[in-house]
Design a protein around this motif. Structure first.
Motif, PDB file in Angstrom:
ATOM      1  N   UNK A   1       0.844  -1.204   0.000  1.00  0.00           N
ATOM      2  CA  UNK A   1       0.000   0.000   0.000  1.00  0.00           C
ATOM      3  C   UNK A   1       0.873   1.245   0.000  1.00  0.00           C
ATOM      4  N   UNK A   2       2.068   1.103   0.584  1.00  0.00           N
ATOM      5  CA  UNK A   2       2.986   2.242   0.689  1.00  0.00           C
ATOM      6  C   UNK A   2       3.957   2.345  -0.481  1.00  0.00           C
ATOM      7  N   UNK A   3       3.917   1.378  -1.370  1.00  0.00           N
ATOM      8  CA  UNK A   3       4.858   1.362  -2.499  1.00  0.00           C
ATOM      9  C   UNK A   3       4.213   2.049  -3.690  1.00  0.00           C
ATOM     10  N   UNK A   4       4.847   3.082  -4.176  1.00  0.00           N
ATOM     11  CA  UNK A   4       4.212   3.926  -5.180  1.00  0.00           C
ATOM     12  C   UNK A   4       3.996   3.191  -6.506  1.00  0.00           C
ATOM     13  N   UNK A   5       4.965   2.396  -6.934  1.00  0.00           N
ATOM     14  CA  UNK A   5       4.821   1.674  -8.194  1.00  0.00           C
ATOM     15  C   UNK A   5       5.272   0.235  -8.010  1.00  0.00           C
ATOM     16  N   UNK A   6       4.413  -0.696  -8.414  1.00  0.00           N
ATOM     17  CA  UNK A   6       4.772  -2.112  -8.513  1.00  0.00           C
ATOM     18  C   UNK A   6       4.676  -2.472  -9.988  1.00  0.00           C
ATOM     19  N   UNK A   7       5.665  -3.206 -10.484  1.00  0.00           N
ATOM     20  CA  UNK A   7       5.679  -3.479 -11.920  1.00  0.00           C
ATOM     21  C   UNK A   7       6.255  -4.854 -12.209  1.00  0.00           C
ATOM     22  N   UNK A   8       5.969  -5.303 -13.399  1.00  0.00           N
ATOM     23  CA  UNK A   8       6.558  -6.520 -13.943  1.00  0.00           C
ATOM     24  C   UNK A   8       7.383  -6.149 -15.177  1.00  0.00           C
TER      25      UNK A   8
END
Length: 115
Positions: free
Chosen positions: A29-36
């Motif tokens: 929730x605190x991580x601005x961007x999650x990506x693959x």
């Protein structure tokens, strides 16, 4: 610091589906961007899909309509649902988290699409 562990890769026939998972060591929730990202042999690593904490998503053109990125803030896990897989999707898939000013990477999971 963020530790990421991917799972769900494997061998699948063309037209098949896989779901990749990326478990994070802290609240996503605190991580601005999650990506693959993915990297095929002899090629540069490329962005496949990204998800922001605001709910926005972005996809590589060639996977639009076939791949879906999603977050589970309770399980601190990000998923990549991959449908209608093609041989060109064969690569090592990496989870990435951009937290504060640092980019973190998982160890990668192999996806092979072949008959």
């Amino acid at each position: 610091q963020v530790q990421l562990v991917e799972s769900g890769g494997g061998l699948v026939q063309p037209g098949g589906s896989l779901r990749l998972s990326c478990a994070a060591s802290r609240s996503i929730f605190t991580i601005s961007v999650m990506a693959w990202y993915r990297q095929a042999p002899g090629k540069q690593r490329e962005l496949v899909a990204a998800s922001t904490s605001a709910g926005d998503t972005n996809y590589k053109d060639s996977v639009k309509g076939r791949f879906t990125i999603s977050r589970d803030n309770v399980k601190n896990t990000v998923y990549l649902q991959m449908n209608s897989l093609e041989p060109e999707d064969t690569a090592v898939y990496y989870c990435n988290a951009f937290y504060l000013t640092t980019s973190y990477w998982g160890q990668g999971t192999q996806v092979t699409v072949s008959s």
